[in-house]
Design a protein around this motif. Structure first.
Motif, mmCIF file in Angstrom:
data_model
loop_
_atom_site.group_PDB
_atom_site.id
_atom_site.type_symbol
_atom_site.label_atom_id
_atom_site.label_comp_id
_atom_site.label_asym_id
_atom_site.label_seq_id
_atom_site.Cartn_x
_atom_site.Cartn_y
_atom_site.Cartn_z
ATOM 1 N N LEU A 129 1.002 -1.169 0.134
ATOM 2 C CA LEU A 129 0.029 0.042 -0.129
ATOM 3 C C LEU A 129 0.759 1.432 -0.005
ATOM 4 O O LEU A 129 0.621 2.264 -0.561
ATOM 5 N N LYS A 130 2.115 0.947 0.509
ATOM 6 C CA LYS A 130 3.142 2.341 0.627
ATOM 7 C C LYS A 130 3.439 2.616 -0.826
ATOM 8 O O LYS A 130 3.615 3.569 -1.354
ATOM 9 N N LEU A 146 -6.691 -5.093 2.090
ATOM 10 C CA LEU A 146 -7.182 -5.967 1.404
ATOM 11 C C LEU A 146 -8.380 -5.325 0.527
ATOM 12 O O LEU A 146 -8.456 -5.011 -0.607
ATOM 13 N N CYS A 147 -8.995 -4.407 1.540
ATOM 14 C CA CYS A 147 -10.219 -3.680 1.016
ATOM 15 C C CYS A 147 -9.756 -2.453 0.249
ATOM 16 O O CYS A 147 -10.219 -1.796 -0.460
ATOM 17 N N CYS A 148 -8.385 -2.004 0.816
ATOM 18 C CA CYS A 148 -8.112 -0.822 0.361
ATOM 19 C C CYS A 148 -7.619 -1.190 -1.215
ATOM 20 O O CYS A 148 -7.698 -0.397 -2.049
ATOM 21 N N ALA A 196 -14.203 -1.035 6.530
ATOM 22 C CA ALA A 196 -13.552 -1.223 5.203
ATOM 23 C C ALA A 196 -14.520 -1.931 3.986
ATOM 24 O O ALA A 196 -14.284 -1.785 2.996
ATOM 25 N N GLY A 197 -15.171 -2.949 4.569
ATOM 26 C CA GLY A 197 -16.111 -3.753 3.679
ATOM 27 C C GLY A 197 -17.326 -3.119 3.042
ATOM 28 O O GLY A 197 -17.289 -3.286 1.940
ATOM 29 N N ILE A 198 -17.829 -2.214 3.744
ATOM 30 C CA ILE A 198 -18.887 -1.468 3.223
ATOM 31 C C ILE A 198 -18.141 -0.290 2.212
ATOM 32 O O ILE A 198 -18.994 -0.240 1.190
#
Length: 412
Positions: free
Chosen positions: A176-177, A214-216, A257-259
């Protein structure tokens, strides 16, 4: 010349945040016209400062507007300027320490302890100056990290060990970084069945931090033109959809994060249909009924979007608790958009079903709508509330007993 000096010469002045002097990762512009990195200006404001750091003007409006133009220019510069350059690599990594870290990650002989220690070092480097991040990208660390995460031959029935979860957490943090500066086409490895299985195992068995990361990643995949084909493929995979829907369960540890991920994925009409087929409507309603007011708004807007489909409306009509949940949300959500979505959803399904209109009145919708009309909510929400009242009024005109004093109305 030190790395700091070289770094300062390498990055264009306009691409630096005035607060940290570091490369922008998420540039936002204030009402004064000055642009800062989001995380930096948020820290500045959180510390109680009410002025623009550069101009020292008082901020009459603290809102931040994403600077998409600057972000696009930085992306272009990164892709052009960060091509593999042996001379630049020598300058960034004169002692070959980064190359050694990469070797340790790729080596099949390296123990889990060595890999974990290596990832800790990469995490530190990825959080440092842009020149170091450039070195990681030029040396191919982004691809290596993705391979480490999703090409490990995970079995869907195998239980991940604690050290494997720790490795995945660290690797995802580093991914992510590097993500804002990397070629997203490398994520296409998830088109391979084996890689997708590893992804789903992490989504199912991962820690809250893993699932959130993972959601990101899913949000990036869903919003980037580079990964449009991958997004469409994932959106037609029942296993993927079921794992994402399962995140709405509070026990999953990553419902917020899921929504967000579901909301972004639902921008695709094709994926909307697949989600509804996998039972998303019932899970959305359950989520709305259990979370606090602030969290409910995004779920309500997603539900309203889905109700444009006949199958989604049928699913709401079949759900015994749907009307009661939506009625409660009319005046419970923390923002006007959430109230508007709740009224809109009720309006859509009440047009479809006389039974639901009766249920709505029994649930106290009349009182809720009148309270909304007396509130400071937006004109759109009030207009929709009036339309819903008009629809329901036809019932008590035919049968005055329907309208009870407890609902806030008396027969005229």
């Amino acid at each position: 010349m030190s790395i700091m000096k070289d770094d300062e010469m390498t990055i264009p002045h306009l691409f630096r945040c005035p607060i940290t002097l570091d490369l922008f990762t998420d540039p936002v512009t204030l009402c004064t016209g000055q642009t800062y990195d989001r995380s930096s200006i948020e820290k500045w404001l959180a510390a109680g400062n009410l002025t623009c750091p550069v101009t020292m003007q008082k901020l009459h409006d603290p809102s931040m507007v994403p600077n998409h133009t600057l972000r696009h220019l930085i992306d272009q510069w990164l892709h052009m300027g960060y091509r593999f350059d042996p001379d630049l690599i020598k300058m960034i990594d004169p002692d070959l320490s980064l190359a050694t870290l990469k070797h340790d990650l790729e080596s099949q002989q390296a123990t889990m302890a060595i890999k974990l220690e290596t990832l800790e070092k990469i995490k530190i480097v990825s959080e440092e100056l842009p020149l170091q991040r450039c070195g990681l990208i030029q040396l191919g660390f982004f691809q290596v990290l993705l391979h480490l995460l999703f090409c490990n031959g995970s079995s869907p029935i195998a239980n991940l060990k604690e050290e494997e979860l720790k490795l995945s957490e660290l690797a995802l943090t580093c991914v992510l970084k590097l993500l804002p500066f990397s070629n997203l086409c490398y994520l296409d490895m998830l088109k391979q069945d084996s890689s997708l299985v590893s992804f789903l195992v992490l989504l199912n068995q991962g820690t809250s931090k893993i699932k959130t990361s993972l959601c990101c990643l899913i949000e990036i995949i869903a919003t980037s033109s580079e990964t449009k084909e991958l997004c469409e493929m994932l959106g037609q995979n029942p296993g993927f959809l079921q794992e994402v829907i399962a995140l709405l369960n509070p026990n999953a540890g990553a419902s917020d994060a899921g929504i967000k991920a579901i909301s972004v994925l639902c921008c695709s009409e094709l994926i909307q249909e697949s989600f509804v087929s996998e039972g998303l409507i019932d899970h959305l309603l359950a989520y709305i009924s259990t979370v606090n007011r602030g969290q409910a708004s995004m779920a309500l807007s997603t539900l309203e979007l889905l109700l444009g489909m006949e199958n989604a409306r049928k699913a709401v009509i079949k759900n015994q608790n749907a009307v009661h949940i939506l009625v409660k949300m009319i005046f419970r959500v923390s923002d006007h958009a959430g109230s508007e979505s709740a009224v809109s959803s009720l309006l859509i399904v009440c047009y479809e079903s006389l039974k639901l209109r009766e249920e709505a009145i029994s649930a106290g919708v009349l009182t809720q709508l009148l309270l909304l009309l007396q509130s400071q909510c937006c004109c759109r929400a009030k207009n929709k509330a009036r339309v819903l009242l008009k629809l329901l009024r036809s019932m008590w005109v035919e049968d005055p007993n329907v309208c009870k004093l407890q609902y806030g109305l008396v027969d005229a």
